[in-house]
Design a protein around this motif. Structure first.
Motif, PDB file in Angstrom:
ATOM      1  N   ASP A  14      47.466  24.715 -43.935  1.00  0.00           N
ATOM      2  CA  ASP A  14      46.185  24.581 -44.611  1.00  0.00           C
ATOM      3  C   ASP A  14      46.256  23.336 -45.492  1.00  0.00           C
ATOM      4  N   ASN A  15      45.237  23.115 -46.285  1.00  0.00           N
ATOM      5  CA  ASN A  15      45.190  21.916 -47.116  1.00  0.00           C
ATOM      6  C   ASN A  15      45.577  22.216 -48.561  1.00  0.00           C
ATOM      7  N   LEU A  88      47.742  12.767 -41.376  1.00  0.00           N
ATOM      8  CA  LEU A  88      47.039  14.022 -41.142  1.00  0.00           C
ATOM      9  C   LEU A  88      47.410  15.059 -42.205  1.00  0.00           C
ATOM     10  N   ILE A  91      45.840  14.119 -45.602  1.00  0.00           N
ATOM     11  CA  ILE A  91      44.384  14.273 -45.680  1.00  0.00           C
ATOM     12  C   ILE A  91      43.923  15.715 -45.462  1.00  0.00           C
ATOM     13  N   ARG A  92      44.540  16.398 -44.499  1.00  0.00           N
ATOM     14  CA  ARG A  92      43.972  17.679 -44.065  1.00  0.00           C
ATOM     15  C   ARG A  92      44.919  18.879 -44.130  1.00  0.00           C
ATOM     16  N   TYR A  93      46.224  18.654 -44.016  1.00  0.00           N
ATOM     17  CA  TYR A  93      47.175  19.764 -43.926  1.00  0.00           C
ATOM     18  C   TYR A  93      48.345  19.579 -44.898  1.00  0.00           C
TER      19      TYR A  93
END
Length: 154
Positions: A14-15, A88, A91-93
């Motif tokens: 998750d982030n 990645l 930014i997102r994970y």
């Protein structure tokens, strides 16, 4: 121990970053450095082999020099792939960051060990040689920080 392994290998990414922020903050410039190195190895005429790594390509046969340049470009492609995974995560994970610090430790530490057992002739000290001493230690410390939750203010 299961809590630490759960942070290193979460059931899903998750982030939410759960570790100490210093490991997060140092992850960003390392991600940028990974992209810079990758593009240089791919696009520089010598792949950085002579201009940065100080490998004396001009003393090799044309085929030998070209082989090293190609290997450096392929290495740059591998760095680009790792940089994309790092971006990645950034930014997102963000929950991937502890695992990526482990990968960074293994890569830089492994590169150092390979350099000891299979040394490469150079005419100077390349920045990567210095990084081979520093980055495994930094990555291991950042891995610990990434797995260690920050204390919350009461």
């Amino acid at each position: 121990m299961n809590h630490i392994l759960g942070r290193l290998f979460p059931a899903q990414f998750d982030n939410v970053y759960r570790g100490n922020r210093i490991a997060l903050w140092l992850f960003y410039p390392l991600t940028a450095m990974t992209f810079w190195r990758s593009q240089h190895h791919i696009f520089a005429p010598d792949g950085g082999a002579q201009t940065i790594a100080t490998i004396p390509l001009d003393t090799y046969t044309a085929g030998g020099a070209q082989g090293i340049i190609t290997i450096f470009a392929l290495w740059g492609l591998a760095q680009l792939a790792m940089g994309l995974v790092m971006l990645l995560a950034a930014i997102r994970y963000k929950s991937m960051i502890p695992l990526l610090w482990l990968f960074i430790f293994l890569e830089y530490g492994g590169r150092r060990l390979i350099g000891i057992y299979k040394p490469l002739e150079t005419v100077g000290t390349a920045p990567g040689a210095v990084a081979g001493y520093v980055l495994p230690v930094v990555a291991l410390v950042m891995l610990v920080f990434a797995l260690w939750p920050e204390k919350k203010a009461d």
